[in-house]
Design an enzyme around this catalytic site. Structure first.
Site, PDB file in Angstrom:
ATOM      1  N   CYS A  51       1.674  -6.019   3.210  1.00 52.32           N
ATOM      2  CA  CYS A  51       1.646  -4.642   2.927  1.00 52.32           C
ATOM      3  C   CYS A  51       1.911  -4.175   1.321  1.00 52.32           C
ATOM      4  CB  CYS A  51       2.907  -3.916   3.562  1.00 52.32           C
ATOM      5  SG  CYS A  51       3.048  -4.237   5.351  1.00 52.32           S
ATOM      6  N   HIS A  89       6.017 -10.464   1.768  1.00 54.17           N
ATOM      7  CA  HIS A  89       6.177  -8.874   1.729  1.00 54.17           C
ATOM      8  C   HIS A  89       5.462  -8.126   0.671  1.00 54.17           C
ATOM      9  CE1 HIS A  89       9.272  -7.946   4.832  1.00 54.17           C
ATOM     10  NE2 HIS A  89      10.131  -8.976   4.471  1.00 54.17           N
TER      11      HIS A  89
END
Length: 260
Positions: A142, A93
């Site tokens: 991201c 993440h």
């Protein structure tokens, strides 16, 4: 020469080192991903097959804390020869957090097992890199993005690699600062633009990051980094993924391992 690292530090014995960090199992099952460990292990398989000169180190899930990530890269760099090549890969993440010190009001961050590692810390790590040591870093995550994005071609499984933080609104017009512009010391390739999401997806019944899946099928010895970025982007677009890889760094017009 590739192997999985255990809890004891392994001495650096090669001038070419791969350090792969992957997190599938986050705190709270709702935040888990499926393809990150595969990303790191698949990279090892490719290096072992095509680039046997690499010493490969891998780190997974709860091992990949903010403190460990920084200290392990520092340790590796300190043990490498001055003319060495370090290939860092992170799969997991990313996120964004408010910052009063940033012009746009946000820090970009990798979201590791115990929380965010902000771009400022990555920048500091870059500044500790020996001048003649080359570092390539690929981030399949991201840094920020539009949570409304959807992949239209895979109805089975597709999940953004973005970790929202409770109470913080997602910024849609993001400005990533992982590289830090003129002071950048690493060659950095990101899986998507800052206004997009990087996807965790299923390919032929197996999970990977979309960027990693196509990148592993594209790059080879002597390939220009610019050509790699372009070809991976074309593959993602053709497959229906709404993400465009980004590339920046002090030697973006050089080639991968052509003279190693």
């Amino acid at each position: 020469m590739c192997f999985n690292i255990n809890k004891s530090p392994i001495a650096i014995t090669s001038k070419n080192v791969y350090a792969g960090f992957g997190i599938n199992d986050y705190m709270g099952s709702a935040n888990d991903l499926r393809g990150c460990v595969n990303d790191i292990n698949d990279e090892v398989k490719k290096l072992k097959r095509e680039f046997p000169e690499f010493q490969c180190l891998t780190y997974f899930d709860r091992q990949v804390t903010t403190h460990f990530f920084v200290e392990e890269i520092q340790r590796i760099m300190s043990q490498m020869p001055e003319d060495g090549f370090l290939y860092v890969k992170y799969s997991g993440h990313g996120t964004q957090i408010p910052s009063s010190q940033e012009p746009d009001g946000y820090d970009e961050a990798l979201y590791l097992y115990n929380g965010p590692l902000i771009d400022n810390e990555l920048w500091k790590l870059q500044q500790q890199t020996p001048l003649s040591l080359k570092v390539l870093a690929k981030f399949d995550s991201c840094h920020s993005g539009d949570m409304g994005s959807r992949y239209i071609g895979n109805p089975i499984y597709c999940k953004p690699r973005f970790m929202p933080i409770q109470g913080i609104a997602v910024r849609h017009n993001a400005v990533t600062r992982i590289a830090k512009g003129e002071s950048q010391r690493w060659m950095i390739m990101s899986a998507s633009r800052p206004d997009q999401v990087s996807m965790d997806a299923q390919f032929d019944g197996r999970f990977n990051g979309a960027y990693t899946y196509y990148d592993l099928r594209v790059y080879n010895r002597g390939m220009l980094y610019t050509a790699e970025r372009m070809l991976v982007g074309q593959s993602l677009q053709k497959a229906g993924f709404k993400q465009v890889p980004e590339l920046s760094g002090p030697y973006e017009y050089e080639t991968f391992m052509s003279n190693k």
